[in-house]
Scaffold this motif. Structure first.
Motif, PDB file in Angstrom:
ATOM      1  N   GLY A  89      10.818  -0.361   0.449  1.00  0.00           N
ATOM      2  CA  GLY A  89       9.400   0.017   0.397  1.00  0.00           C
ATOM      3  C   GLY A  89       8.814   0.121   1.795  1.00  0.00           C
ATOM      4  O   GLY A  89       8.089   1.067   2.117  1.00  0.00           O
ATOM      5  N   ARG A  90       9.164  -0.840   2.647  1.00  0.00           N
ATOM      6  CA  ARG A  90       8.669  -0.800   4.032  1.00  0.00           C
ATOM      7  C   ARG A  90       9.220   0.400   4.795  1.00  0.00           C
ATOM      8  O   ARG A  90       8.501   1.023   5.577  1.00  0.00           O
ATOM      9  N   VAL A  91      10.494   0.717   4.579  1.00  0.00           N
ATOM     10  CA  VAL A  91      11.093   1.897   5.231  1.00  0.00           C
ATOM     11  C   VAL A  91      10.315   3.152   4.848  1.00  0.00           C
ATOM     12  O   VAL A  91       9.944   3.959   5.706  1.00  0.00           O
ATOM     13  N   LEU A  92      10.064   3.308   3.541  1.00  0.00           N
ATOM     14  CA  LEU A  92       9.355   4.502   3.067  1.00  0.00           C
ATOM     15  C   LEU A  92       7.951   4.572   3.680  1.00  0.00           C
ATOM     16  O   LEU A  92       7.520   5.644   4.128  1.00  0.00           O
ATOM     17  N   LEU A  93       7.243   3.451   3.697  1.00  0.00           N
ATOM     18  CA  LEU A  93       5.896   3.434   4.277  1.00  0.00           C
ATOM     19  C   LEU A  93       5.942   3.779   5.766  1.00  0.00           C
ATOM     20  O   LEU A  93       5.106   4.544   6.252  1.00  0.00           O
ATOM     21  N   GLU A  95       7.888   5.694   7.142  1.00  0.00           N
ATOM     22  CA  GLU A  95       8.112   7.144   7.221  1.00  0.00           C
ATOM     23  C   GLU A  95       6.893   7.933   6.727  1.00  0.00           C
ATOM     24  O   GLU A  95       6.918   9.150   6.686  1.00  0.00           O
ATOM     25  N   GLY A  96       5.849   7.196   6.310  1.00  0.00           N
ATOM     26  CA  GLY A  96       4.638   7.852   5.822  1.00  0.00           C
ATOM     27  C   GLY A  96       4.687   8.213   4.346  1.00  0.00           C
ATOM     28  O   GLY A  96       3.857   8.970   3.853  1.00  0.00           O
ATOM     29  N   ASN A  97       5.666   7.676   3.623  1.00  0.00           N
ATOM     30  CA  ASN A  97       5.848   8.007   2.209  1.00  0.00           C
ATOM     31  C   ASN A  97       5.165   6.959   1.322  1.00  0.00           C
ATOM     32  O   ASN A  97       5.594   5.807   1.266  1.00  0.00           O
ATOM     33  N   PRO A  98       4.104   7.362   0.593  1.00  0.00           N
ATOM     34  CA  PRO A  98       3.359   6.399  -0.225  1.00  0.00           C
ATOM     35  C   PRO A  98       4.179   5.822  -1.387  1.00  0.00           C
ATOM     36  O   PRO A  98       3.770   4.827  -1.978  1.00  0.00           O
ATOM     37  N   ARG A  99       5.344   6.413  -1.700  1.00  0.00           N
ATOM     38  CA  ARG A  99       6.195   5.839  -2.759  1.00  0.00           C
ATOM     39  C   ARG A  99       6.650   4.426  -2.398  1.00  0.00           C
ATOM     40  O   ARG A  99       7.065   3.665  -3.272  1.00  0.00           O
ATOM     41  N   GLY A 100       6.549   4.100  -1.113  1.00  0.00           N
ATOM     42  CA  GLY A 100       6.897   2.740  -0.701  1.00  0.00           C
ATOM     43  C   GLY A 100       6.049   1.689  -1.410  1.00  0.00           C
ATOM     44  O   GLY A 100       6.518   0.573  -1.662  1.00  0.00           O
ATOM     45  N   LEU A 101       4.807   2.064  -1.753  1.00  0.00           N
ATOM     46  CA  LEU A 101       3.915   1.114  -2.442  1.00  0.00           C
ATOM     47  C   LEU A 101       4.495   0.705  -3.798  1.00  0.00           C
ATOM     48  O   LEU A 101       4.384  -0.460  -4.201  1.00  0.00           O
ATOM     49  N   GLU A 102       5.126   1.659  -4.499  1.00  0.00           N
ATOM     50  CA  GLU A 102       5.729   1.349  -5.803  1.00  0.00           C
ATOM     51  C   GLU A 102       6.864   0.337  -5.640  1.00  0.00           C
ATOM     52  O   GLU A 102       7.055  -0.544  -6.481  1.00  0.00           O
ATOM     53  N   HIS A 103       7.622   0.488  -4.554  1.00  0.00           N
ATOM     54  CA  HIS A 103       8.715  -0.452  -4.309  1.00  0.00           C
ATOM     55  C   HIS A 103       8.170  -1.850  -4.013  1.00  0.00           C
ATOM     56  O   HIS A 103       8.740  -2.846  -4.465  1.00  0.00           O
ATOM     57  N   LEU A 104       7.074  -1.923  -3.273  1.00  0.00           N
ATOM     58  CA  LEU A 104       6.466  -3.231  -3.002  1.00  0.00           C
ATOM     59  C   LEU A 104       6.025  -3.892  -4.309  1.00  0.00           C
ATOM     60  O   LEU A 104       6.217  -5.097  -4.503  1.00  0.00           O
ATOM     61  N   GLN A 105       5.463  -3.084  -5.204  1.00  0.00           N
ATOM     62  CA  GLN A 105       5.022  -3.623  -6.493  1.00  0.00           C
ATOM     63  C   GLN A 105       6.210  -4.099  -7.329  1.00  0.00           C
ATOM     64  O   GLN A 105       6.165  -5.162  -7.944  1.00  0.00           O
ATOM     65  N   GLU A 106       7.294  -3.316  -7.311  1.00  0.00           N
ATOM     66  CA  GLU A 106       8.476  -3.705  -8.076  1.00  0.00           C
ATOM     67  C   GLU A 106       9.084  -4.991  -7.524  1.00  0.00           C
ATOM     68  O   GLU A 106       9.485  -5.887  -8.277  1.00  0.00           O
ATOM     69  N   ALA A 107       9.153  -5.097  -6.190  1.00  0.00           N
ATOM     70  CA  ALA A 107       9.710  -6.308  -5.571  1.00  0.00           C
ATOM     71  C   ALA A 107       8.889  -7.537  -5.980  1.00  0.00           C
ATOM     72  O   ALA A 107       9.446  -8.595  -6.303  1.00  0.00           O
ATOM     73  N   TYR A 108       7.560  -7.375  -5.999  1.00  0.00           N
ATOM     74  CA  TYR A 108       6.675  -8.479  -6.391  1.00  0.00           C
ATOM     75  C   TYR A 108       6.858  -8.826  -7.869  1.00  0.00           C
ATOM     76  O   TYR A 108       6.886 -10.006  -8.244  1.00  0.00           O
ATOM     77  N   ARG A 109       7.019  -7.799  -8.707  1.00  0.00           N
ATOM     78  CA  ARG A 109       7.277  -8.054 -10.132  1.00  0.00           C
ATOM     79  C   ARG A 109       8.535  -8.902 -10.308  1.00  0.00           C
ATOM     80  O   ARG A 109       8.562  -9.842 -11.094  1.00  0.00           O
ATOM     81  N   LEU A 110       9.583  -8.557  -9.557  1.00  0.00           N
ATOM     82  CA  LEU A 110      10.871  -9.257  -9.670  1.00  0.00           C
ATOM     83  C   LEU A 110      10.835 -10.636  -9.024  1.00  0.00           C
ATOM     84  O   LEU A 110      11.543 -11.544  -9.450  1.00  0.00           O
ATOM     85  N   SER A 111      10.051 -10.776  -7.951  1.00  0.00           N
ATOM     86  CA  SER A 111      10.021 -12.044  -7.225  1.00  0.00           C
ATOM     87  C   SER A 111       8.619 -12.350  -6.716  1.00  0.00           C
ATOM     88  O   SER A 111       8.215 -11.881  -5.655  1.00  0.00           O
TER      89      SER A 111
END
Length: 148
Positions: A89-93, A95-111
């Motif tokens: 998620g951080r890599v994507l952000l 790079e300017g890619n807002p899809r990184g936010l979804e990865h941050l949310q998924e990581a938080y859901r899992l942990s």
């Protein structure tokens, strides 16, 4: 007072020196481990080795360095690992890619333990690229993931 200050300095340095030596030894060990893992193809690494390599690269080089390993790991079927998802998620952000936010949310859901790191990364990115208002709204939705 001078003798006391000198003693304090010596004690402080003895402790700091030990900390630095520990850090240096750990870093050398980790860099050697990175070299060892990087000599193999990504597909020959099992999931735990790929995760170890990704996290070591993110820690000792940069999250951008870890990107190919993270992509390989996250493309595999099976268990989803929260820390690599956070780093990706951080890599994507970065790079300017807002899809990184979804990865941050998924990581938080899992942990839930990753919540503060994920929240900080997403919030700061939205403040920089959009507005504080957008960041505040996202943060409220983000923390709602684990609200009972």
């Amino acid at each position: 007072g001078v003798a006391l200050a000198k003693q304090f300095d010596q004690d402080w340095w003895a402790e700091e020196k030990a900390n630095w030596q520990d850090y240096y030894r750990r870093r050398q060990r980790n860099l050697a481990r990175i070299d060892q893992l990087q000599q193999r193809s990504l597909d020959s690494l099992d999931a735990s080795e790929a995760q170890e390599l990704a996290l070591l690269l993110a820690e000792h080089h940069s999250v951008a360095h870890a990107k190919p390993v993270l992509e390989n790991l996250l493309s595999r079927s099976g268990e989803r690992y929260p820390k690599p998802i956070y780093y990706y998620g951080r890599v994507l952000l970065d790079e300017g890619n807002p899809r990184g936010l979804e990865h941050l949310q998924e990581a938080y859901r899992l942990s839930p333990a990753l919540g503060d790191d994920c929240a900080r990364a997403g919030y700061n990115w939205l403040c920089q690229h959009h507005s504080q208002e957008a960041a505040d709204k996202w943060l409220a939705r983000f923390y709602a993931i684990h609200a009972d």
